[in-house]
Design a protein around this motif. Sequence first.
Motif, PDB file in Angstrom:
ATOM      1  N   ARG A 146       0.837  -1.201   0.000  1.00  0.00           N
ATOM      2  CA  ARG A 146       0.000   0.000   0.000  1.00  0.00           C
ATOM      3  C   ARG A 146       0.878   1.259   0.000  1.00  0.00           C
ATOM      4  NH1 ARG A 146      -4.356   1.944   4.481  1.00  0.00           N
ATOM      5  NH2 ARG A 146      -6.179   2.245   3.136  1.00  0.00           N
ATOM      6  N   ILE A 147       0.541   2.207  -0.845  1.00  0.00           N
ATOM      7  CA  ILE A 147       1.275   3.472  -0.908  1.00  0.00           C
ATOM      8  C   ILE A 147       0.995   4.272   0.355  1.00  0.00           C
ATOM      9  CG2 ILE A 147       1.566   5.628  -2.189  1.00  0.00           C
ATOM     10  CD1 ILE A 147       0.573   4.081  -4.667  1.00  0.00           C
ATOM     11  N   ALA A 148       2.011   4.990   0.832  1.00  0.00           N
ATOM     12  CA  ALA A 148       1.872   5.784   2.054  1.00  0.00           C
ATOM     13  C   ALA A 148       1.814   7.274   1.733  1.00  0.00           C
ATOM     14  CB  ALA A 148       3.025   5.507   3.001  1.00  0.00           C
ATOM     15  N   MET A 149       1.101   7.992   2.582  1.00  0.00           N
ATOM     16  CA  MET A 149       0.966   9.434   2.445  1.00  0.00           C
ATOM     17  C   MET A 149       1.468  10.114   3.721  1.00  0.00           C
ATOM     18  SD  MET A 149      -2.486  11.657   1.627  1.00  0.00           S
ATOM     19  CE  MET A 149      -2.784  10.765   0.095  1.00  0.00           C
ATOM     20  N   ALA A 150       2.081  11.266   3.556  1.00  0.00           N
ATOM     21  CA  ALA A 150       2.618  12.015   4.688  1.00  0.00           C
ATOM     22  C   ALA A 150       1.568  12.936   5.296  1.00  0.00           C
ATOM     23  CB  ALA A 150       3.821  12.842   4.230  1.00  0.00           C
ATOM     24  N   VAL A 151       1.692  13.154   6.609  1.00  0.00           N
ATOM     25  CA  VAL A 151       0.863  14.145   7.295  1.00  0.00           C
ATOM     26  C   VAL A 151       1.737  14.852   8.326  1.00  0.00           C
ATOM     27  CG1 VAL A 151       0.042  12.451   8.986  1.00  0.00           C
ATOM     28  CG2 VAL A 151      -1.267  14.542   8.596  1.00  0.00           C
ATOM     29  N   SER A 152       1.570  16.167   8.418  1.00  0.00           N
ATOM     30  CA  SER A 152       2.343  16.957   9.376  1.00  0.00           C
ATOM     31  C   SER A 152       1.428  17.970  10.050  1.00  0.00           C
ATOM     32  CB  SER A 152       3.478  17.726   8.680  1.00  0.00           C
ATOM     33  OG  SER A 152       4.392  16.862   8.058  1.00  0.00           O
ATOM     34  N   GLY A 153       1.791  18.361  11.263  1.00  0.00           N
ATOM     35  CA  GLY A 153       1.006  19.378  11.955  1.00  0.00           C
ATOM     36  C   GLY A 153       1.326  19.401  13.434  1.00  0.00           C
ATOM     37  N   ASP A 154       0.806  20.415  14.106  1.00  0.00           N
ATOM     38  CA  ASP A 154       1.112  20.618  15.520  1.00  0.00           C
ATOM     39  C   ASP A 154       0.022  20.111  16.459  1.00  0.00           C
ATOM     40  OD1 ASP A 154       3.501  21.874  14.745  1.00  0.00           O
ATOM     41  OD2 ASP A 154       2.480  23.809  14.529  1.00  0.00           O
ATOM     42  N   ASP A 155      -1.090  19.640  15.902  1.00  0.00           N
ATOM     43  CA  ASP A 155      -2.217  19.158  16.690  1.00  0.00           C
ATOM     44  C   ASP A 155      -2.361  17.655  16.458  1.00  0.00           C
ATOM     45  OD1 ASP A 155      -4.778  18.411  17.623  1.00  0.00           O
ATOM     46  OD2 ASP A 155      -5.608  20.410  17.263  1.00  0.00           O
ATOM     47  N   ASP A 156      -1.962  16.871  17.451  1.00  0.00           N
ATOM     48  CA  ASP A 156      -1.971  15.417  17.285  1.00  0.00           C
ATOM     49  C   ASP A 156      -3.378  14.870  17.075  1.00  0.00           C
ATOM     50  OD1 ASP A 156       0.764  15.225  17.487  1.00  0.00           O
ATOM     51  OD2 ASP A 156       0.759  14.774  19.635  1.00  0.00           O
ATOM     52  N   LYS A 157      -4.354  15.430  17.761  1.00  0.00           N
ATOM     53  CA  LYS A 157      -5.738  14.971  17.599  1.00  0.00           C
ATOM     54  C   LYS A 157      -6.220  15.228  16.178  1.00  0.00           C
ATOM     55  CE  LYS A 157     -10.424  15.551  19.432  1.00  0.00           C
ATOM     56  NZ  LYS A 157     -11.276  16.270  20.430  1.00  0.00           N
ATOM     57  N   ALA A 158      -5.920  16.409  15.666  1.00  0.00           N
ATOM     58  CA  ALA A 158      -6.323  16.756  14.293  1.00  0.00           C
ATOM     59  C   ALA A 158      -5.629  15.849  13.287  1.00  0.00           C
ATOM     60  CB  ALA A 158      -5.996  18.221  14.009  1.00  0.00           C
ATOM     61  N   LYS A 159      -4.353  15.543  13.531  1.00  0.00           N
ATOM     62  CA  LYS A 159      -3.625  14.664  12.608  1.00  0.00           C
ATOM     63  C   LYS A 159      -4.241  13.269  12.576  1.00  0.00           C
ATOM     64  CE  LYS A 159       0.696  15.465  14.007  1.00  0.00           C
ATOM     65  NZ  LYS A 159       2.192  15.379  14.000  1.00  0.00           N
ATOM     66  N   LYS A 160      -4.703  12.798  13.713  1.00  0.00           N
ATOM     67  CA  LYS A 160      -5.336  11.474  13.745  1.00  0.00           C
ATOM     68  C   LYS A 160      -6.623  11.458  12.934  1.00  0.00           C
ATOM     69  CE  LYS A 160      -3.375  10.005  18.168  1.00  0.00           C
ATOM     70  NZ  LYS A 160      -3.652   9.681  19.604  1.00  0.00           N
ATOM     71  N   ILE A 161      -7.383  12.547  13.012  1.00  0.00           N
ATOM     72  CA  ILE A 161      -8.630  12.640  12.245  1.00  0.00           C
ATOM     73  C   ILE A 161      -8.323  12.644  10.749  1.00  0.00           C
ATOM     74  CG2 ILE A 161     -10.563  14.180  11.685  1.00  0.00           C
ATOM     75  CD1 ILE A 161     -10.552  14.997  14.668  1.00  0.00           C
ATOM     76  N   ILE A 162      -7.324  13.420  10.345  1.00  0.00           N
ATOM     77  CA  ILE A 162      -6.953  13.473   8.927  1.00  0.00           C
ATOM     78  C   ILE A 162      -6.341  12.151   8.486  1.00  0.00           C
ATOM     79  CG2 ILE A 162      -5.594  14.686   7.186  1.00  0.00           C
ATOM     80  CD1 ILE A 162      -8.041  16.191   8.501  1.00  0.00           C
ATOM     81  N   ALA A 163      -5.625  11.489   9.389  1.00  0.00           N
ATOM     82  CA  ALA A 163      -5.080  10.167   9.068  1.00  0.00           C
ATOM     83  C   ALA A 163      -6.206   9.193   8.737  1.00  0.00           C
ATOM     84  CB  ALA A 163      -4.249   9.648  10.230  1.00  0.00           C
ATOM     85  N   ASN A 164      -7.326   9.292   9.439  1.00  0.00           N
ATOM     86  CA  ASN A 164      -8.470   8.424   9.142  1.00  0.00           C
ATOM     87  C   ASN A 164      -9.025   8.707   7.753  1.00  0.00           C
ATOM     88  OD1 ASN A 164      -8.437   7.046  11.595  1.00  0.00           O
ATOM     89  ND2 ASN A 164      -9.764   8.533  12.596  1.00  0.00           N
ATOM     90  N   LEU A 165      -9.028   9.983   7.351  1.00  0.00           N
ATOM     91  CA  LEU A 165      -9.498  10.337   6.006  1.00  0.00           C
ATOM     92  C   LEU A 165      -8.538   9.804   4.945  1.00  0.00           C
ATOM     93  CD1 LEU A 165     -10.764  14.019   6.427  1.00  0.00           C
ATOM     94  CD2 LEU A 165     -12.048  11.876   6.643  1.00  0.00           C
ATOM     95  N   ILE A 166      -7.251   9.876   5.234  1.00  0.00           N
ATOM     96  CA  ILE A 166      -6.246   9.333   4.308  1.00  0.00           C
ATOM     97  C   ILE A 166      -6.444   7.826   4.152  1.00  0.00           C
ATOM     98  CG2 ILE A 166      -3.775   8.886   4.007  1.00  0.00           C
ATOM     99  CD1 ILE A 166      -3.275  11.606   5.400  1.00  0.00           C
ATOM    100  N   ASN A 167      -6.711   7.153   5.257  1.00  0.00           N
ATOM    101  CA  ASN A 167      -6.980   5.715   5.203  1.00  0.00           C
ATOM    102  C   ASN A 167      -8.238   5.438   4.374  1.00  0.00           C
ATOM    103  OD1 ASN A 167      -6.505   2.906   6.169  1.00  0.00           O
ATOM    104  ND2 ASN A 167      -8.491   3.225   7.151  1.00  0.00           N
ATOM    105  N   ASP A 168      -9.255   6.274   4.545  1.00  0.00           N
ATOM    106  CA  ASP A 168     -10.474   6.138   3.748  1.00  0.00           C
ATOM    107  C   ASP A 168     -10.178   6.269   2.256  1.00  0.00           C
ATOM    108  OD1 ASP A 168     -12.047   5.797   5.989  1.00  0.00           O
ATOM    109  OD2 ASP A 168     -12.775   7.868   6.043  1.00  0.00           O
TER     110      ASP A 168
END
Length: 251
Positions: A146-168
Amino acid sequence: MKIGVIGTGAIGGTIAKKMAVAGHEVKVYNAEGPDSLKKRAQELGVSPSVIDEIVNDVDVVILSIPTKAISDLPKDLFADVSENVILVDTSNYYPFRDGEIEELKNGKVESVWVAETLGRPVIKAFNNLLAHSLEFGGKPEGTEGRIAMAVSGDDDKAKKIIANLINDAGFDIVDAGSLSESWRHQPGTPAYCTELNAAELKQAFNDGIKEKAPGLRDAAITKLMRYTSQPSHEEILELNRSLFPKNPKGF
């Protein structure tokens, strides 16, 4: 989840479509006029919106417009938007398209500049894959290779939410760190548009050299402009990998 997407080009449009297919409630805006927007929204299976409403009654706003267009957004666009709404920046700076932005030219991290310009924290995501990869490269969670995508940011909770969208969307997620570390997946780095798996992407973050990235970015554009016809996805991918002879894919 309710998502507003500003920009319906190759990246923004694909994100909007994938989020809708995954069951999210998606609305989109572009600057091409109401008739064109309505047609594009129908193509994507989402709802059209207007600029003043695209940021209202949503959980996430995804900005997928050229870097030069960031500063053209209404200055008060997010003035009344809850701080709980996550803003995602997918942009990549290319001087030949966006013009010379002095702070970026002098080395400021692109998404740090975006956050400062908007006066709003952002999460950097959906920027380090080619449009073709984003549209056709997604695979179910747990799939080998599976190809991987990067995510960066200062809010760990927000990154987890966006990580779920990336997984979707069909991709593994690798956290590159704080927003100031998002240069590790900007153009001109081994992590940018080279289609790596999670382990390879982690290594690519370590292999990137911030000071060399702008020159490599521009070198890639120069090579692309030498093509006399539109290069294929495979040709663009090989070109990007060739910039890094010792990258995880061995090019």
